[in-house]
Design an enzyme around this catalytic site. Structure first.
Site, PDB file in Angstrom:
ATOM      1  CB  SER A  25      -0.924  -0.225   1.417  1.00 52.26           C
ATOM      2  OG  SER A  25      -1.967   0.981   1.273  1.00 52.26           O
ATOM      3  CE  LYS A  52      -4.965  -2.170   1.012  1.00 47.60           C
ATOM      4  NZ  LYS A  52      -5.116  -0.832   0.477  1.00 47.60           N
ATOM      5  CG  ASP A 112       7.679   5.179 -11.780  1.00 49.91           C
ATOM      6  OD1 ASP A 112       8.543   4.272 -11.586  1.00 49.91           O
ATOM      7  OD2 ASP A 112       6.370   5.139 -11.970  1.00 49.91           O
TER       8      ASP A 112
END
Length: 471
Positions: A302, A327, A313
């Site tokens: 999560s 998740k 990224d």
């Protein structure tokens, strides 16, 4: 960065449906009409409601024992959410209050993150330095009984909480071992979500075990202390997110913002526009560009995946370890007027490159294997099913596919030393083959963020002594 309004906005958006359910005329068209164009808030399935009332009255009138109306209705409401994803659930008032406690990091219990699955409680991870961790509970352990009573015969979360100093006996199944009992003494759990130390002169280490309301401020404080010890500036940082089950999205966004000079952090997209949001970094990298290596494993879920994805990224950190839990869904707690709450999955997380975390997780730049010396002592015997993709009823991931191996839990200090080596000498650890890297999706079109996003979680979502990995 406005981050506090989604729950209220979403509740407002859904309220017309509640009102219509109480007073819609009989001429409302059937809800399962495949050609219908009306919005979800303008239609009520009256035939299905009549069927529910008929069954409800039949149970009240004919069941062998009298059934309390409130208990029967609560069971019916829980059943309404039962076949959704594993993270949508109904909280009665006590459960809702307990869920709210986790954001403050203080409660009385044993300190463990759980998921309910097939009549047992699965340990997502014991929280650092709590009775559960000291008693030897491990990620992926199954709690099949509490104080000798099977899980399906009790309110599962209640017996784990209790006065500090009292004891609870857990019956554990672990891999192929025979079930065994573990006695755990409850404490007042004050979860310290951030810890730090200096690994070597100039090289710092920060461990984030969960994301709470004060995690962002604590991260800044610990980082400032490390900077001072290093003479004003660190040469590099190891950020340890192993077995971090998640927690408050806002806290993860704040930590990401502290390490990024610019760029996207995370976006959320749901079925209704109020669930859509996009978070961007503001200028000011507290590490002043010094390298960062983030450690993750199968217990990282999560909000910790959001942080790892943002750093990866934006090319701000190398990610090493094992594939994360996967998740990638957002839960919003919708309070009801009687004190109960509904925790409902309302959106999916997307990394800055537009990739969904759901059921795929974050694949590290460098894969690590568990230390054989720790395997027998610290690792569950079977971790093949330890991922979101293996949970019954999970949301289908955009990039989910058969044959994708789940990650593993990486205990011990070995991964920390590997991370330090990679930090000092980038590329010193063998990177995984380029073919194994996930394709980068096109960046989603930016949408104006709503008033904010509130995700109470932990498992984001598991919470201590409750069911779900959404703390």
């Amino acid at each position: 960065m406005r981050v506090a309004g989604l729950a209220a906005a979403l509740l407002f958006a859904l309220s017309p449906a509640v009102g219509l359910a109480q007073g819609a005329p009989d001429k409302t068209p059937g809800a399962d009409d495949p050609d219908a164009k009306e919005s979800v808030t303008s239609r009520v399935p009256l035939e299905e409601i009549r069927r529910f009332v008929a069954v409800y009255n039949a149970v009240r009138a004919a069941y062998v024992d009298p059934v309390d109306d409130r208990k029967l209705m609560q069971s019916a409401v829980r059943g309404l959410l039962l076949d959704l994803d594993p993270h949508s659930t109904y909280f009665d008032k006590a459960d809702a209050e307990a869920f709210d406690e986790q954001a403050t990091g203080a409660y009385e219990g044993i300190g463990v993150e759980l998921l309910q699955q097939d009549g047992v409680l699965k340990v997502v991870s014991p929280i650092d330095d709590t009775p559960a961790a000291r008693a030897g509970l491990r990620a992926n352990d199954l709690i099949v009984a509490i104080d000798g009573k099977p899980i399906d015969a009790i309110e599962a979360m209640e017996p784990l909480r209790g006065p500090a100093g009292s004891q609870v006996v857990l019956t554990i199944e672990r891999g192929e071992e025979k079930p065994f009992d573990v006695t755990v003494t409850r404490e007042t759990i004050r979860v310290t979500s951030v810890r730090s130390k200096m690994l070597e002169p100039g090289y710092g280490y920060v461990r984030i075990s969960t994301f709470q309301a004060d995690t962002g401020a604590d991260f800044q404080k610990h980082l400032a202390q490390l900077q001072a010890q290093a003479g004003g500036r660190l040469k590099g940082l190891v950020l340890d997110l192993r077995s971090n089950p998640g927690g408050l999205l806002t806290a993860a966004v704040q930590v990401a913002d502290d390490l990024l000079e610019k760029g996207g952090i995370v976006s959320t997209r749901g079925r209704i526009s109020v669930s859509d949001a996009k978070f961007e970094a503001t200028p000011g990298d507290l590490m002043k560009g010094a390298p960062v290596v983030a450690l993750v494993d199968a217990g990282s879920a999560s909000a910790s995946e959001v942080l790892a994805g943002a750093l990866h990224d934006n090319r701000r950190a190398r990610i090493i370890g094992s594939r994360t839990f996967g998740k990638g869904s957002v839960q919003t707690v919708l309070p009801l007027d009687n004190g109960d709450s509904v925790k409902l999955t309302t959106a999916r997380y997307y990394t800055p490159s537009g990739r969904s975390i759901q059921a795929t997780g974050i694949v590290p730049d460098v894969e690590l294997a568990p230390d054989p010396a720790n395997a027998a002592k610290d690792m569950p015997a079977a971790l093949a099913d330890f991922s979101e993709a293996k949970l019954p009823g999970h949301l289908r991931g955009d990039d989910e596919g058969a044959g994708v191996a789940s990650g593993v839990v990486l205990p011990g200090d070995g991964p920390i030393q590997s991370a330090l080596r990679e930090l000092k000498q980038p590329g010193s650890l063998a990177a995984r083959p380029a073919a194994a890297r996930p394709a980068t999706a096109a960046k989603p079109e930016a949408k104006a963020p709503p008033a904010g996003v509130t995700v109470p979680t932990k498992p984001e979502d598991a919470k201590p002594e409750t069911v779900d990995s959404d703390k």
